[in-house]
Design a protein around this motif. Structure first.
Motif, PDB file in Angstrom:
ATOM      1  N   ALA A   1       0.932  -1.237   0.144  1.00  9.56           N
ATOM      2  CA  ALA A   1      -0.085  -0.009  -0.075  1.00  9.56           C
ATOM      3  C   ALA A   1       1.093   1.120   0.094  1.00  9.56           C
ATOM      4  O   ALA A   1       1.686   1.755   0.920  1.00  9.56           O
ATOM      5  CB  ALA A   1      -1.215   0.045   0.893  1.00  9.56           C
ATOM      6  N   PRO A   2       1.650   1.541  -1.248  1.00 10.73           N
ATOM      7  CA  PRO A   2       2.128   2.665  -1.156  1.00 10.73           C
ATOM      8  C   PRO A   2       1.464   4.159  -0.820  1.00 10.73           C
ATOM      9  O   PRO A   2       0.419   4.493  -1.341  1.00 10.73           O
ATOM     10  CB  PRO A   2       2.579   2.742  -2.742  1.00 10.73           C
ATOM     11  N   SER A   3       2.206   5.230  -0.567  1.00 12.38           N
ATOM     12  CA  SER A   3       1.861   6.135  -0.206  1.00 12.38           C
ATOM     13  C   SER A   3       3.380   7.328  -0.510  1.00 12.38           C
ATOM     14  O   SER A   3       4.852   6.915  -0.972  1.00 12.38           O
ATOM     15  CB  SER A   3       1.799   5.990   1.287  1.00 12.38           C
ATOM     16  N   GLY A   4       3.095   8.835  -0.226  1.00 13.46           N
ATOM     17  CA  GLY A   4       4.124   9.790  -0.434  1.00 13.46           C
ATOM     18  C   GLY A   4       5.265   9.583  -2.210  1.00 13.46           C
ATOM     19  O   GLY A   4       4.196   9.616  -3.411  1.00 13.46           O
ATOM     20  N   PRO A   5       6.253   9.115  -1.484  1.00 12.84           N
ATOM     21  CA  PRO A   5       7.379   9.557  -3.125  1.00 12.84           C
ATOM     22  C   PRO A   5       6.941   8.042  -3.543  1.00 12.84           C
ATOM     23  O   PRO A   5       6.960   8.070  -4.837  1.00 12.84           O
ATOM     24  CB  PRO A   5       8.274   9.561  -2.736  1.00 12.84           C
ATOM     25  N   LEU A   6       6.622   7.135  -3.648  1.00 12.71           N
ATOM     26  CA  LEU A   6       6.716   5.821  -3.571  1.00 12.71           C
ATOM     27  C   LEU A   6       5.434   5.175  -4.771  1.00 12.71           C
ATOM     28  O   LEU A   6       5.224   4.883  -5.666  1.00 12.71           O
ATOM     29  CB  LEU A   6       5.835   4.605  -2.989  1.00 12.71           C
TER      30      LEU A   6
ATOM     31  N   VAL B   1       4.809   5.354  -8.209  1.00 16.58           N
ATOM     32  CA  VAL B   1       3.743   4.335  -9.184  1.00 16.58           C
ATOM     33  C   VAL B   1       2.687   4.691 -10.267  1.00 16.58           C
ATOM     34  O   VAL B   1       3.161   4.300 -11.391  1.00 16.58           O
ATOM     35  CB  VAL B   1       3.370   3.164  -7.967  1.00 16.58           C
ATOM     36  N   ASP B   2       2.670   5.845 -10.149  1.00 19.20           N
ATOM     37  CA  ASP B   2       1.474   7.149 -10.749  1.00 19.20           C
ATOM     38  C   ASP B   2       1.926   7.144 -11.756  1.00 19.20           C
ATOM     39  O   ASP B   2       1.257   7.900 -12.257  1.00 19.20           O
ATOM     40  CB  ASP B   2       0.139   7.806  -9.545  1.00 19.20           C
ATOM     41  N   GLY B   3       3.491   7.749 -11.851  1.00 19.55           N
ATOM     42  CA  GLY B   3       3.726   8.693 -12.963  1.00 19.55           C
ATOM     43  C   GLY B   3       3.919   9.752 -12.168  1.00 19.55           C
ATOM     44  O   GLY B   3       3.751  10.583 -13.185  1.00 19.55           O
ATOM     45  N   THR B   4       3.714  10.418 -11.344  1.00 20.56           N
ATOM     46  CA  THR B   4       3.169  11.309 -11.062  1.00 20.56           C
ATOM     47  C   THR B   4       4.853  12.466  -9.881  1.00 20.56           C
ATOM     48  O   THR B   4       4.652  13.364 -10.253  1.00 20.56           O
ATOM     49  CB  THR B   4       2.080  12.258  -9.994  1.00 20.56           C
ATOM     50  N   GLY B   5       5.641  11.286 -10.356  1.00 16.96           N
ATOM     51  CA  GLY B   5       6.515  11.474  -9.181  1.00 16.96           C
ATOM     52  C   GLY B   5       7.786  10.921  -9.580  1.00 16.96           C
ATOM     53  O   GLY B   5       7.708   9.455 -10.943  1.00 16.96           O
ATOM     54  N   PRO B   6       9.703  11.156  -9.847  1.00 17.76           N
ATOM     55  CA  PRO B   6       9.889  10.171  -9.961  1.00 17.76           C
ATOM     56  C   PRO B   6      10.089   8.860  -9.880  1.00 17.76           C
ATOM     57  O   PRO B   6      10.185   8.797  -8.756  1.00 17.76           O
ATOM     58  CB  PRO B   6      11.049  11.617 -10.116  1.00 17.76           C
ATOM     59  N   ALA B   7      10.110   7.773 -10.536  1.00 14.52           N
ATOM     60  CA  ALA B   7      10.547   7.302 -10.495  1.00 14.52           C
ATOM     61  C   ALA B   7      11.611   5.957  -9.338  1.00 14.52           C
ATOM     62  O   ALA B   7      11.620   5.657  -8.902  1.00 14.52           O
ATOM     63  CB  ALA B   7      10.584   6.122 -11.971  1.00 14.52           C
ATOM     64  N   TRP B   8      12.742   7.418  -9.118  1.00  9.97           N
ATOM     65  CA  TRP B   8      13.977   6.629  -8.494  1.00  9.97           C
ATOM     66  C   TRP B   8      13.517   7.700  -6.892  1.00  9.97           C
ATOM     67  O   TRP B   8      13.400   9.394  -7.126  1.00  9.97           O
ATOM     68  CB  TRP B   8      15.254   7.461  -9.559  1.00  9.97           C
ATOM     69  N   LEU B   9      13.404   6.410  -5.877  1.00 11.62           N
ATOM     70  CA  LEU B   9      13.201   6.439  -4.909  1.00 11.62           C
ATOM     71  C   LEU B   9      14.733   7.513  -4.235  1.00 11.62           C
ATOM     72  O   LEU B   9      14.747   8.061  -2.942  1.00 11.62           O
ATOM     73  CB  LEU B   9      13.039   5.766  -4.738  1.00 11.62           C
TER      74      LEU B   9
ATOM     75  N   PHE C   1      10.624   3.790   4.021  1.00 10.62           N
ATOM     76  CA  PHE C   1      10.151   5.033   4.120  1.00 10.62           C
ATOM     77  C   PHE C   1      11.401   5.171   2.845  1.00 10.62           C
ATOM     78  O   PHE C   1      12.465   4.469   2.777  1.00 10.62           O
ATOM     79  CB  PHE C   1      10.846   5.730   5.794  1.00 10.62           C
ATOM     80  N   THR C   2      11.318   6.471   2.276  1.00 15.68           N
ATOM     81  CA  THR C   2      12.445   6.928   2.161  1.00 15.68           C
ATOM     82  C   THR C   2      13.618   7.739   2.385  1.00 15.68           C
ATOM     83  O   THR C   2      12.965   8.636   3.498  1.00 15.68           O
ATOM     84  CB  THR C   2      12.006   8.268   0.641  1.00 15.68           C
ATOM     85  N   CYS C   3      14.805   7.685   2.343  1.00 19.82           N
ATOM     86  CA  CYS C   3      15.873   8.402   3.022  1.00 19.82           C
ATOM     87  C   CYS C   3      16.528   9.333   2.709  1.00 19.82           C
ATOM     88  O   CYS C   3      16.897   8.720   1.029  1.00 19.82           O
ATOM     89  CB  CYS C   3      16.866   7.228   3.898  1.00 19.82           C
TER      90      CYS C   3
ATOM     91  N   THR D   1      19.760  12.377   7.488  1.00 18.91           N
ATOM     92  CA  THR D   1      18.464  11.869   8.485  1.00 18.91           C
ATOM     93  C   THR D   1      17.125  12.617   8.334  1.00 18.91           C
ATOM     94  O   THR D   1      16.353  11.656   9.385  1.00 18.91           O
ATOM     95  CB  THR D   1      19.460  12.656   9.684  1.00 18.91           C
ATOM     96  N   GLU D   2      17.019  12.144   7.225  1.00 23.75           N
ATOM     97  CA  GLU D   2      15.354  12.482   6.858  1.00 23.75           C
ATOM     98  C   GLU D   2      14.469  11.867   6.429  1.00 23.75           C
ATOM     99  O   GLU D   2      15.431  10.820   5.807  1.00 23.75           O
ATOM    100  CB  GLU D   2      14.918  14.039   6.220  1.00 23.75           C
ATOM    101  N   GLU D   3      13.542  11.153   7.243  1.00 22.42           N
ATOM    102  CA  GLU D   3      12.588  10.141   6.508  1.00 22.42           C
ATOM    103  C   GLU D   3      11.492  10.777   6.275  1.00 22.42           C
ATOM    104  O   GLU D   3      10.857  11.073   6.818  1.00 22.42           O
ATOM    105  CB  GLU D   3      12.984   8.722   7.607  1.00 22.42           C
ATOM    106  N   THR D   4      10.647   9.802   5.284  1.00 25.13           N
ATOM    107  CA  THR D   4       9.656   9.972   4.353  1.00 25.13           C
ATOM    108  C   THR D   4       9.000   9.021   4.584  1.00 25.13           C
ATOM    109  O   THR D   4       9.031   8.437   3.599  1.00 25.13           O
ATOM    110  CB  THR D   4       9.538  11.016   2.886  1.00 25.13           C
TER     111      THR D   4
END
Length: 391
Positions: A48-53, A57-65, A145-147, A150-153
């Motif tokens: 169940a993706p959220s945020g940058p993931l 997936v939707d193509g509204t953000g970069p594929a690279w995380l 989380f994407t990192c 020290t910041e995590e999303t």
């Protein structure tokens, strides 16, 4: 045979010299370290993706995380023997980090849940967690989380991840069995020793934990390097051997170290990193210079992160000097002292425009993390009390 010998073995418990020798077969090996990782394909199962993931997936953000942290969800029936003091499951054993991650595909899971199976390309951060990445932990899914530094999303959750837990080549494999060439004193039985590098002036520099010698003597034979010398063969292996292209640097420090500034400037970044590491091992411990001393950093060649440490080491401690090789040691030296400069010192950074142009935002495939930028370094030094002047 050189006088004094090049290498010394110091007993790990007493610091007493066990033997000295001219060379160590198995210390320098014909490899580049660390070994470049293999990229792998992973699948986040029932995700169940959220945020940058979700955006990838939707193509509204970069594929690279960038980097992705997988945090294992707590399993209530984990045995008490496998819990930490505060009652949670073994926190470090259920953590994994994937580096340089890119979303390469997705599809519906097919169980009617509406969740997705998401394919990723990346590689696992080398660590001892979960049996070095070979033992799946007992968890009820993963939080994602994407990192960045020290910041995590938060990036959602998944029920499982495939292809993460299996054996991989060592990032820094042990060296071959050791033979100590041209030893002054024979050894017998088990050996537990720190290896130290001895300069021609007799200065002894301990190599540290990654170069310890722990094993048993297999053979002692006359050495071709001298009538009164012996070669000692052991079953010991250097945990983190040096690359063959390290040897010229060690020869230079053996002879006394750099005598002119910017000897590192012609080197590529990887070799600049080796320079900083050699400088750290061969540093001469001396009292911090008096408060009020002004230091001048020659910034003409600061075109990468490791070049900054070469340059600031020389600014504080002269040619071949060391003042840290990462932000942790930069903090220790700048804020707490014992690195050559009394905290609160003034640093004049000449030609700072070179670093401003080269140390820019992005992803650093040497540190496998967010790139440390020029602005990051300026802010960091200022926060550590350095009176910085950019020119």
């Amino acid at each position: 045979m050189p006088n004094p010998p090049r290498w010394r073995l110091l007993d790990m418990n007493t610091d007493v010299t066990l033997t000295e020798c001219a060379d160590v077969d198995g210390l320098f090996v014909d490899h580049v370290f660390p070994v470049e990782p293999d990229y792998e394909r992973y699948t986040l199962v029932g995700c169940a993706p959220s945020g940058p993931l979700r955006a990838a997936v939707d193509g509204t953000g970069p594929a690279w995380l960038g980097n992705v942290l997988l945090e294992g969800a707590h399993v209530p029936d984990v045995p008490v023997s496998h819990r930490c003091g505060d009652g949670c499951a073994e926190c470090w054993d259920i953590m994994e980090e994937l580096l340089d991650v890119r979303v390469v595909g997705h599809r519906t899971t097919g169980d009617g849940s509406g969740r997705l199976d998401i394919d990723l390309d990346g590689h696992r951060r080398d660590s001892d967690s979960n049996g070095g990445g070979t033992r799946p932990p007992t968890v009820a899914g993963h939080r994602l989380f994407t990192c960045s530094g020290t910041e995590e999303t938060a990036a959602g959750e998944c029920r499982d991840v495939t292809n993460l837990f299996h054996a991989r080549p060592e990032v820094w494999p042990e060296g071959p069995p050791l033979t100590l060439r041209g030893c002054r004193t024979a050894l017998t039985g088990p050996v537990e020793a720190e290896l130290a590098h001895v300069r021609v002036d007799g200065t002894v520099n301990s190599m540290g934990w990654g170069h310890r010698v722990v094993g048993n003597v297999l053979d002692v034979a006359p050495s071709a390097l001298g009538d009164d010398l012996v070669d000692i063969t052991l079953d010991a292996r250097i945990p983190e051997p040096l690359a063959a292209n390290d040897r010229p640097l060690w020869d230079m420090w053996r002879a006394g170290g750099p005598t002119e500034p910017n000897g590192w400037a012609p080197l590529e970044r990887s070799d600049r990193h080796l320079w900083v590491r050699a400088a750290a091992i061969h540093r001469i411990h001396a009292p911090d210079k008096p408060a009020g001393t002004v230091y001048h950093l020659d910034g003409r060649f600061v075109t990468d992160y490791d070049a900054f440490y070469c340059a600031i080491g020389e600014a504080i401690n002269g040619p071949g000097g060391w003042f840290g090789g990462d932000l942790f040691w930069l903090h220790e030296n700048a804020a707490t002292g014992d690195g050559g400069a009394t905290p609160g010192f003034r640093l004049v950074w000449h030609h700072s425009e070179v670093a401003r142009a080269h140390l820019v935002p992005g992803y650093d495939r040497k540190s496998w993390d967010r790139a440390v930028t020029f602005d990051d370094l300026v802010q960091f030094l200022t926060q550590e009390g350095v009176r910085l002047e950019l020119r």
